[in-house]
Design an enzyme around this catalytic site. Structure first.
Site, PDB file in Angstrom:
ATOM      1  N   GLY A 187       0.884  -1.147   0.144  1.00 10.12           N
ATOM      2  CA  GLY A 187      -0.098   0.020  -0.016  1.00 10.12           C
ATOM      3  C   GLY A 187       0.781   1.278   0.018  1.00 10.12           C
ATOM      4  O   GLY A 187       2.109   1.070   0.403  1.00 10.12           O
ATOM      5  N   GLY A 214       0.904   5.601   1.131  1.00  9.50           N
ATOM      6  CA  GLY A 214       0.165   6.803   1.823  1.00  9.50           C
ATOM      7  C   GLY A 214       0.755   7.826   1.313  1.00  9.50           C
ATOM      8  O   GLY A 214       1.861   8.031   0.571  1.00  9.50           O
ATOM      9  N   GLY A 217       4.558   7.563   2.876  1.00  8.47           N
ATOM     10  CA  GLY A 217       5.360   6.646   3.016  1.00  8.47           C
ATOM     11  C   GLY A 217       4.589   5.412   2.162  1.00  8.47           C
ATOM     12  O   GLY A 217       3.329   5.397   1.909  1.00  8.47           O
ATOM     13  N   VAL A 244       4.574   1.087   1.884  1.00  8.58           N
ATOM     14  CA  VAL A 244       4.700  -0.188   2.849  1.00  8.58           C
ATOM     15  C   VAL A 244       4.680  -1.423   1.809  1.00  8.58           C
ATOM     16  O   VAL A 244       4.123  -1.745   0.915  1.00  8.58           O
ATOM     17  CB  VAL A 244       3.328  -0.232   3.502  1.00  8.58           C
ATOM     18  CG1 VAL A 244       3.723  -1.727   4.533  1.00  8.58           C
ATOM     19  CG2 VAL A 244       3.073   0.767   4.281  1.00  8.58           C
ATOM     20  N   LYS A 258       7.633   0.085   6.409  1.00 11.31           N
ATOM     21  CA  LYS A 258       7.139   1.184   5.912  1.00 11.31           C
ATOM     22  C   LYS A 258       8.100   2.134   5.703  1.00 11.31           C
ATOM     23  O   LYS A 258       8.962   2.666   6.551  1.00 11.31           O
ATOM     24  CB  LYS A 258       6.087   1.684   6.917  1.00 11.31           C
ATOM     25  CG  LYS A 258       5.532   3.424   6.586  1.00 11.31           C
ATOM     26  CD  LYS A 258       4.471   3.696   7.935  1.00 11.31           C
ATOM     27  CE  LYS A 258       3.771   4.878   7.434  1.00 11.31           C
ATOM     28  NZ  LYS A 258       2.833   5.505   8.452  1.00 11.31           N
ATOM     29  N   ASP A 306      -6.633   9.684  13.652  1.00 14.04           N
ATOM     30  CA  ASP A 306      -6.673   9.220  12.170  1.00 14.04           C
ATOM     31  C   ASP A 306      -7.089   7.703  12.267  1.00 14.04           C
ATOM     32  O   ASP A 306      -6.844   6.912  11.407  1.00 14.04           O
ATOM     33  CB  ASP A 306      -5.471   9.125  11.394  1.00 14.04           C
ATOM     34  CG  ASP A 306      -5.750   9.309   9.641  1.00 14.04           C
ATOM     35  OD1 ASP A 306      -6.910   9.538   9.429  1.00 14.04           O
ATOM     36  OD2 ASP A 306      -4.918   8.906   9.120  1.00 14.04           O
TER      37      ASP A 306
END
Length: 1021
Positions: free
Chosen positions: A716, A718, A721, A723, A738, A844
């Protein structure tokens, strides 16, 4: 006579000896059963309901809960422990219960593999292990159980292939292996199951073709093969199995035709589902002879028309979904809607979908005589012309009407205002003219209104802006005129998307536009709006796109725009804006494109932030600008030279001669010292977590672990960063790495905040960090990474909202699993707020930050935005933060953050409440799609449905339709009450005012009560 006496005496002695031996054998066998049950109990690691409390020596084992014994021999014949929330593994000692006929362990939390010792139970008839976490392969020794009647292994994690030999199970009636990870093909030996009535192997990874031998199952009633990878044609003889009542072939790659005589060969057919395949050929007109038909769904194929003229003979029909086919092809123009006339007799019809079929003609007036139970009517993407019949207002139970992308003309009938339950109205891309009826405000629950690309004219009714329910309003590209009403507060609490562009609107943009605090997208471009841009727009802190180009706005760009931290796209071009370009526009961290062209802006264009990339902005057509990057080719800005040039004094010159070399030396010394220090730091993997317990890793260690950070290992990505999945050679352990995006502004602070937080916390429901790495990469650039324990089942978001490519493989979460996950997250939040050494606010909480391990235990991750508070002399003070402005993700951010409020525990509770509503409704809190999909105000959507419409808003992936479920009404009522209580917790957590929200500990108590009631109800999913 003596001889007879001797014979009688011997017989008596023999019978006595036999009875004694038999009693002794029975006693020994009883002991064996008791020992096997106790061994079974030792494998249970969790019994929260205390169901096995009676399993002890003080009570005869035949009286233990869940144990049934034979009357004569007192041997265990049945074990029923279903729905008891038991944790543990299935003990191999179960194979010692040699008289066992039934095992019911479904709907628990058993893990591990299914022991092969079950194959020793040659009397076994019923094996129910569904809705657990069993893994490994299918128990092949089960072939020894030749008396088996039912095998139910659905909703586990079983892998490998299905059994290759079904020949020994001649009495098998039910085979259920739905929602596992089985691969390979269906073995041809399945044709030997001559007694089989139900075959359910949906939601696996099975391949190959459907074997002809399935058609040998002449008693088959329920066939479920959906969501696999089957190819080829359906064997024609399968359609001759007259006992079939339920057939589901959806989402495979099947080809061929649906037999024309389907309605004759399957007289008992109730449900036929074949959507998402490659089927072709004509529509089977004989389907109208299947008098028991309830649901017929074949969307996403290439079936051609015509449709039968006697649909009305299907008196039980409830759902008809024929979308995305070719039913209008090969028919005379204007005749493809003739079939609707007969459907007035389908009085139980609830759902009718015919989108994208090439249908042409006019909607008949008889449309108003369709079933009063109809709640969805869809004709999108066809060639339907003429006016919308006023009779459509008779369909009083419609909740969605989809007529977009056709050729409708004429006015929008006022009778549409009678559809008081309507939530979604799609009219875009037609030629509808006239005015918007003012009575449309009578539809008090309208959430979505789309009438883009029509020819509507006149003023926008004031009543439309007073509809507090409306969340998405699309009126682009019409001929609407007049002013936008000044008082538009009615929309402010709900509106997310407001499209008024490409009309003839005049006057001012309302000054109270800032009351749209949840607005994500505002488009008013290509109108004739004048005056200043309201400064209150800066209060719309959720805005991602703002398009105001092609108007006559004057004055300066409001300084309040500095508060629009979430802007991605801003277009103010082709107006009369003046003044300087504010520097803060280039510092908005998320903005991807800024268009300020063709205005009257002046002054210097900065070269910082967004303005350093020529492809990210446009300022052409502003003749008074200067400076900027070379690509703009703007003139240089005039230097600010003082008018009074003073001659430097000799003393000043002497000072410069002495001090300048000294200053140069000091700068050089500082630079060398800094480089040496930095070099030492970069050559050693500097751990932010200063603790000897953490593994020390270098950049090259992580490079090898992730196969050079291969895209194939990317899990994934973001904002700060990416991952990657990897295997550490030193530990032979699967990890998640990460990697910090060093070039992104704020990434360093994010990294430090996450490290600081993870160093201070330890909890079962929080992500476990293995180590960190701070080094340099192979190009000499700064490299920082966090290494976490790998979570086998990924993020909660990927389970709630699987991507299009993953939908065929994604396993759905059961109601129990979702509730357990919700409780796990709440417990973790309670730890952060109330039990850790320092009070931590996560900031979050959302599904993508909730990770699931192998046993589906939830863990909160990503503490990059976390803030924590230290206690000092009895007062709480802020210690550290990783970001500025609005903290969190749109949709989950509490409203007080958007208005400048401080982060708080109540803010996390709000985010958790939205998460809870999303988990059980299936709807994201942001975005744009049908019904509340991707809608931002999920709180009010759910609140309006309580308490009477719970099942309508519950995620259909976890709540089965009553006709499919077959559960008694009282069970349905209990599950509805349970869901209502869960939704109520979400409502209480996400109230607008922080002080009104419940504490997270209260939420945990309510959810635990809901789980207990759910388990006690025995509801089957």
């Amino acid at each position: 006579m003596n001889f007879q006496f001797v014979i009688l005496f011997i017989s008596t002695i023999a019978a006595s000896l036999y009875c004694r031996n038999s009693a002794a054998a029975t006693f020994l066998s009883n002991v064996t059963d008791q020992q096997a049950l106790l061994s079974f109990k030792t494998s249970i690691t969790g019994d929260p309901l205390g169901f096995l409390s009676s399993w002890n020596h003080s009570v005869p084992f035949c009286q233990w809960h869940g144990v049934t014994c034979s009357w004569r021999h007192q041997r265990v014949t049945a074990l029923d422990l279903s729905s008891q929330q038991l944790d543990g593994t299935l003990s191999p000692y179960i194979g010692n219960l040699s008289f066992l006929r039934a095992i019911y362990l479904d709907k628990n939390n058993f893990g591990g593999s299914i022991p092969g010792e079950i194959g020793r139970l040659f009397r076994l008839q019923y094996l129910h292990l569904g809705s657990n976490f069993f893994k490994g392969e299918f128990p092949m020794n089960l072939s020894h159980c030749s008396d088996i009647r039912e095998i139910k292994l659905e909703e586990n994690n079983l892998q490998g292939k299905l059994p290759t030999d079904f020949t020994s199970w001649s009495k098998l009636t039910v085979f259920g292996a739905r929602t596992n990870q089985f691969t390979g093909s269906i073995p041809t030996s399945i044709g030997n199951l001559s007694s089989l009535r139900l075959l359910d192997i949906a939601r696996n990874n099975l391949t190959g073709s459907i074997p002809l031998e399935v058609a040998y199952l002449m008693k088959l009633e329920h066939l479920q093969l959906s969501i696999n990878n089957f190819r080829g044609r359906v064997p024609p003889p399968l359609y001759n199995v007259s006992s079939l009542s339920f057939v589901s072939l959806t989402q495979n790659e099947l080809e061929g035709r649906i037999p024309e005589d389907l309605g004759f060969t399957l007289p008992n057919l109730q449900v036929f589902l074949a959507g998402g395949n490659k089927l072709s050929g004509p529509f089977p007109l004989s389907i109208t002879n299947a008098s028991k038909l309830l649901s017929f769904s074949i969307p996403g194929n290439s079936i051609s028309g015509p449709l039968p003229m006697n649909f009305g003979s299907l008196l039980s029909l409830q759902r008809l979904n024929l979308g995305s086919n070719q039913l209008g092809h090969n028919q005379p123009p204007g005749s493809s809607l003739s079939f609707l006339g007969s459907m007035v007799n389908n009085t139980r019809l609830e759902y009718l979908e015919l989108f994208e079929n090439g249908l042409s003609g006019e909607l008949p007036n008889s449309i108003g005589n369709l079933s009063t139970m109809l709640y969805y009517l869809g004709f999108s993407r066809n060639y339907i012309y003429g006016s919308i019949p006023k009779e459509i207002g008779k369909l009083s139970n419609l909740t969605a009407l989809s007529l977009d992308e056709n050729m409708f003309t004429g006015n929008l009938p006022e009778s549409i205002c009678k559809l008081s339950k309507l939530g979604r109205l799609f009219l875009s891309y037609n030629n509808i003219s006239g005015v918007i009826p003012a009575c449309i405000s009578n539809i008090t629950g309208l959430l979505f209104l789309s009438s883009t690309d029509n020819m509507l004219q006149g003023n926008i009714p004031v009543t439309l802006f007073n509809m507090s329910s409306l969340q998405e309003l699309y009126l682009s590209n019409n001929r609407l005129s007049g002013v936008i009403p000044e008082h538009i507060l009615g929309l402010s609490s709900q509106c997310i998307f407001l499209y008024l562009d490409e009309n003839i609107l005049t006057g001012l943009l309302p000054s109270n536009i800032g009351s749209f605090i949840h607005l994500v997208d505002l488009r008013v471009s290509d109108n004739r709006l004048t005056g200043e841009i309201p400064t209150s727009l800066g209060d719309c802190v959720m805005l991602e796109e703002l398009d105001m180009n092609g108007n006559m706005f004057a004055s300066k760009i409001p300084s309040s725009f500095k508060g629009l931290k979430n802007l991605i796209f801003l277009d103010l071009s082709n107006n009369n804006l003046s003044g300087n370009i504010p520097h803060f526009l280039g510092e908005l961290r998320l903005i991807q494109f800024l268009n300020l062209s063709h205005n009257r802006l002046e002054g210097e264009v900065t070269q910082k932030g967004l303005f350093s990339n020529a492809s990210s902005f446009s300022v052409v057509g502003n003749s008074q600008l200067c400076g900027g990057i070379r690509h703009l080719q703007l003139p240089a800005c005039p230097a600010n030279i003082s008018t009074s040039k003073k001659k430097k004094s000799p003393l000043r010159i002497i000072a410069l001669i002495i001090l300048l070399p000294l200053a140069t030396f000091l700068v050089f010394f500082t630079f060398v010292h800094f480089r040496i220090k930095k070099s030492k730091q970069n050559n050693v993997p500097g751990l932010v977590l200063q603790d000897s317990q953490y593994l020390r890793l270098t950049y090259h260690d992580l490079l090898r672990a992730t196969d050079n950070f291969s895209p194939n290992n990317l899990l994934g990505e973001g904002r700060y960063g990416s991952v990657y999945k990897g295997i550490l050679e030193s530990l032979q352990q699967l990890v998640a790495v990460k990697v910090l995006k060093a070039e992104v502004h704020g990434a360093d602070k994010n990294f430090v905040a996450e490290c600081e937080t993870l160093r201070n916390i330890r909890h079962r429901n929080l992500t476990k960090i293995i180590t960190t790495c701070s080094s340099i990469d192979s190009k000499g650039n700064k490299f920082k990474a966090l290494v976490f324990e790998f979570m086998t089942n990924g993020s909660l978001d990927s389970w709630l909202h699987p991507s299009q490519s993953d939908q065929g493989n994604a396993r759905n979460l059961t109601l129990f699993q979702r509730l357990n996950i919700a409780i796990d997250v709440a417990v973790a939040v309670d730890y952060l707020h109330n039990q850790s050494h320092t009070k931590i606010i996560h900031c979050d909480i959302k599904p993508s930050n909730i990770l699931l391990d192998e046993e589906f235990v939830a863990r909160i991750g990503d503490f990059g935005l976390a803030r924590f508070f230290l206690t000092n002399t009895g007062k709480t003070k802020q210690a550290r933060t990783s970001s500025t402005g609005v903290r969190g993700t749109i949709g989950y951010v509490p409203p007080e953050y958007g208005m400048g409020g401080n982060v708080s525990a109540e803010g996390d509770v709000y985010s958790y409440g939205i998460l809870l509503l999303e988990m059980f409704s299936g709807h994201r809190p942001t975005g744009s799609s049908l019904a509340m999909d991707h809608a931002i105000n999920l709180h009010d959507y759910v609140k309006h449905a309580l308490p009477h419409n719970v099942m309508e808003i519950a995620d259909p992936r976890i709540v089965l339709q009553p006709e499919d479920r077959g559960s008694p009404k009282d069970e349905a009522v209990r599950i509805e009450l349970c869901l209502a209580s869960i939704f109520e917790v979400g409502i209480l957590c996400s109230l607008e005012m922080p002080r009104e929200r419940v504490d997270i500990s209260v939420a945990i108590k309510h959810l635990n009560v809901a789980r207990d009631k759910l388990l006690q109800s025995g509801f089957k999913l």
